[in-house]
Design an enzyme around this catalytic site. Sequence first.
Site, PDB file in Angstrom:
ATOM      1  N   ASP A  58       9.197  -3.846  -5.301  1.00 53.10           N
ATOM      2  CA  ASP A  58       9.629  -4.758  -6.356  1.00 53.10           C
ATOM      3  C   ASP A  58       9.892  -4.031  -7.677  1.00 53.10           C
ATOM      4  OD1 ASP A  58       9.422  -6.912  -4.679  1.00 53.10           O
ATOM      5  OD2 ASP A  58       7.452  -7.531  -5.403  1.00 53.10           O
ATOM      6  N   TYR A 122      -0.018   1.945   0.890  1.00 57.24           N
ATOM      7  CA  TYR A 122       0.124   1.617  -0.525  1.00 57.24           C
ATOM      8  C   TYR A 122      -1.196   1.905  -1.227  1.00 57.24           C
ATOM      9  CZ  TYR A 122       4.577  -0.893   0.009  1.00 57.24           C
ATOM     10  OH  TYR A 122       5.885  -1.223   0.236  1.00 57.24           O
TER      11      TYR A 122
END
Length: 287
Positions: A58, A122
């Site tokens: 994002d 992540y």
Amino acid sequence: MGRARYLVYFQYVGTDFNGVAAVKGAQRAVGVQNYLEEAAERLNSVEPVRFILSSRTDAGVHALSNAAHLDVQRRLDKPPFSPETLARVLNTHLRHPAIRVLQAFRVPSDFHARYAATSRIYLYRLVTGCNGPHQLPVFERNLCWALRAGNLDVAAMQEAAQHLLGTHDFSAFQSAGSPTPSSIRTLHHISVSPGVASPFVLFQESRRLQFWTLEFESQSFLYRQVRRMTAVLVAVGLGALKPAQVKEILESRDPLGKHQARIAPARGLFLKSVIYGGLGHGHSGKR
């Protein structure tokens, strides 16, 4: 000689971008992919070069190592570029200083950067002991989530994280209305640990500021799943939730609940690595 397919690893600081994916049209927003494909024009491929991304991130999210595949078709009298030449040309012509190509590899013509990935990792960076952005080194302001707290109950966060391990329906941790065929995912690894002391923290501040790292590994994640799980684990660390309530949230499958609807800021999230089983590439990012 025909067409050659490459797997390219690249990194970026996501602050200036509207995510990694290309933004089309006349909007002012731009994605990392826009710059990569602009640089790839210098390869003079017969067909335009398109980066097929392994993982979308994002706006404001960073990547230590993302990956994509691309095809380059040179004229018939010219051999394929070596991976080293391809990476050098891309880096030479990248027009944004916050993007860097790490390495490139030749891969089979049927290789797909998204579907061939066996794991994605992540990490999320937190910092405590900071009463506001003005108390955080300027070098760190877009690279972590500064919590207005003196400390975190890390043991409680680690206990809560165990409820998320394994295969579950993670509907409660995806953005409401996200289109997906299935919300079942398998979380292979999750950890909460002290972060490495930042080199950007002055000595006199180092006793006050404490960095923390959350790490998540799965073959794939739902839209904003990592940031929502992070927000819930932080709520546990701050005492707003009990560890057992994380299991209740997970089992509720409700993305609109009071706690699971919260999203950790994009600036603290990094795609650490994309792993391809059996390829043995240097930037696959195994722990």
